[in-house]
Design an enzyme around this catalytic site. Structure first.
Site, short mmCIF file in Angstrom:
data_model
loop_
_atom_site.label_atom_id
_atom_site.label_comp_id
_atom_site.label_asym_id
_atom_site.label_seq_id
_atom_site.Cartn_x
_atom_site.Cartn_y
_atom_site.Cartn_z
N CYS A 1 1.95 0.13 7.23
CA CYS A 1 2.50 -1.17 6.82
C CYS A 1 3.94 -1.32 7.29
O CYS A 1 4.79 -0.45 7.04
CB CYS A 1 2.41 -1.30 5.31
SG CYS A 1 3.07 -2.87 4.66
N CYS B 1 -1.56 -9.48 8.08
CA CYS B 1 -1.53 -8.50 7.01
C CYS B 1 -0.85 -7.21 7.47
O CYS B 1 -1.20 -6.64 8.49
CB CYS B 1 -2.96 -8.21 6.56
SG CYS B 1 -3.08 -7.05 5.20
N SER C 1 -5.42 -2.19 -2.65
CA SER C 1 -5.14 -1.75 -1.29
C SER C 1 -5.62 -0.31 -1.16
O SER C 1 -4.87 0.64 -1.40
CB SER C 1 -3.62 -1.88 -1.04
OG SER C 1 -3.30 -1.70 0.31
N CYS D 1 3.83 2.94 2.75
CA CYS D 1 2.49 3.10 3.32
C CYS D 1 2.63 3.19 4.83
O CYS D 1 3.29 2.36 5.46
CB CYS D 1 1.60 1.92 2.92
SG CYS D 1 1.34 1.82 1.13
N CYS E 1 10.31 -2.48 -0.02
CA CYS E 1 9.24 -1.81 -0.76
C CYS E 1 9.57 -0.33 -0.88
O CYS E 1 10.21 0.24 0.01
CB CYS E 1 7.90 -2.01 -0.05
SG CYS E 1 6.46 -1.48 -1.01
N HIS F 1 -8.04 1.59 1.51
CA HIS F 1 -7.82 2.08 2.88
C HIS F 1 -8.30 3.48 3.19
O HIS F 1 -8.24 3.91 4.34
CB HIS F 1 -6.34 1.97 3.27
CG HIS F 1 -5.75 0.63 2.98
ND1 HIS F 1 -6.30 -0.54 3.46
CD2 HIS F 1 -4.67 0.27 2.22
CE1 HIS F 1 -5.58 -1.57 3.02
NE2 HIS F 1 -4.61 -1.11 2.27
#
Length: 408
Positions: A147, A379, A259, A144, A140, A261
């Site tokens: 993550c 997740c 997403s 983030c 990716c 947050h």
């Protein structure tokens, strides 16, 4: 006890690159027609033959050309000389104590790649339903900070066939084809005709940065003459690629998850760095105009609960104000730790207080039960460069209220 099945073939048994044949499994009708042409099928027969292939691939789920009994032996041999019906290869399969399954999959090398890339997919069984979480990229670019996938550099986009291949492999492994034998699951698979009822693009990668391939893949998965999964049962999750959100809604029409947050740009800049390019106001404006959004087609906002970071009552009230006027559901996600992470999960009392504020404002705000934490399948934990979580770092299951609900 977690079960780990290692499927890595010995190095000497792996097929050399020169023997590579592309797989038909995961191809669209247009690409199957091209395959038929390459195999020498006369043009006037191709539409019929594509229809036959389509049914074998996406209704029956065959894994060998010999099983295609209504296609001539000559045509089957011509196809087999050029193509396979392979799914992604399984490097490892892990089964959690709660029945969650995670597959580390190896994909064929493309011409420029020094090594075969790997991705992860996760299947979450529940009473009456089963959710498959699939990946759209290897790695990716979004980094983030909470993550695990964001710590792995982007290798490449997945092809449409590789995205669909994750669905086919999962159906193989859990016996989700008509007449397939049910695996020994100790009663953890749902008691439904279909074991995969929902697909969520919430695995590795940002799906809107792989727009065309993801769209083609979801068109195949939702085709009414094949796998036939309703687009209301498919959810694309984005970190906020604002220019592509409306286009996705127009061209694909699946459910949408954001997403989010954070409720302040300065914090979201840190947690979800794409916010620096597309701040919260732009993102929410795109949500308000998402094609088809309504009380019957609500947008899901994902909000990971980080202790002392974004979990105060003031944050909950700000979230309610931000989402005013948007048909929305808010998924509160207890933070799932991974090796090297610097965040902690909010205390359960804090999560309940946050959820209560959101609920009283009229929003459904289920709290996800962490599933598959013991195998790093929850997740935010996916990463194909597999890293084990030390036993002392593994949290027990929180007494949370519900599991993933995107795509209901």
């Amino acid at each position: 006890m977690t079960l780990v099945l290692d499927h890595t073939p010995p190095r000497e048994t792996q097929a050399p690159d020169a023997a590579f044949r592309p797989t038909l499994a995961g191809m669209s009708r247009a690409r199957l027609a091209e395959a038929m042409a390459a195999a020498g099928v006369p043009e006037k027969q191709r539409r019929m033959r594509v229809g036959q292939l389509w049914r074998w691939l996406y209704i029956t789920g065959v894994t060998s050309f010999e099983q295609m009994t209504d296609i001539s032996k000559e045509t089957r041999q011509a196809l087999e000389a050029l193509f396979t019906l392979d799914r992604p290869g399984i490097v490892a399969e892990q089964v959690s104590v709660d029945g969650t399954r995670k597959w580390l999959m190896r994909l064929p090398k493309l011409g420029h790649e020094a090594r075969a890339p790997e991705v992860e997919a996760v299947y979450i069984p529940e009473s009456g339903r089963g959710t498959l979480c699939i990946s759209s990229q290897v790695g990716c670019t979004l980094t983030c900070s909470f993550c695990h996938t964001g710590t792995q550099r982007l290798v490449r986009n997945l092809t449409a066939s590789e995205i669909v291949g994750q669905v086919l492999l999962a159906r193989d492994r859990i016996g989700d084809w008509p007449g397939a034998a049910r695996p020994d699951d100790k009663g953890l698979l749902p008691e439904t005709d279909r074991k995969i009822t929902n697909v969520v693009l919430m695995g590795m990668g940002e799906p809107l940065y792989n727009f065309d391939n993801v769209r083609e893949a979801m068109d195949i998965v939702s085709d009414g003459e094949g796998i036939s999964l309703s687009k209301r049962r498919i959810t694309l999750s984005t970190s906020g690629v604002v220019p592509e959100i409306h286009r996705w809604g127009e061209l694909s029409g699946t459910m949408l998850a954001i997403s989010l947050h954070a409720v302040r740009d300065e914090l979201r800049d840190e947690l979800v760095p794409i916010n620096k390019k597309y701040p919260i106001k732009q993102l929410l404006d795109a949500c308000r105009t998402y094609p088809g959004v309504s009380n019957a087609k609500r947008i899901t906002f994902e909000y990971v609960m980080l202790k002392g970071v974004n979990d105060s009552p003031a944050d909950a009230k700000a979230l309610v104000r931000l989402l005013a006027g948007i048909p929305a559901k808010i998924n509160l996600i207890p933070f799932n730790p991974w090796p090297g992470s610097t965040y902690e999960c909010s205390d359960w009392e804090t999560i309940e207080r946050f959820a209560d504020i959101v609920n009283k404002a009229g929003y459904a705000s289920p709290v996800r039960t962490p599933r598959g934490r013991d195998i790093l399948a929850a997740c935010g934990q996916l990463k194909s460069e597999s890293v084990k979580l030390r036993a002392r770092d593994r949290p027990g299951a929180d007494g949370a209220a519900s599991s993933p609900t995107a795509g209901d």
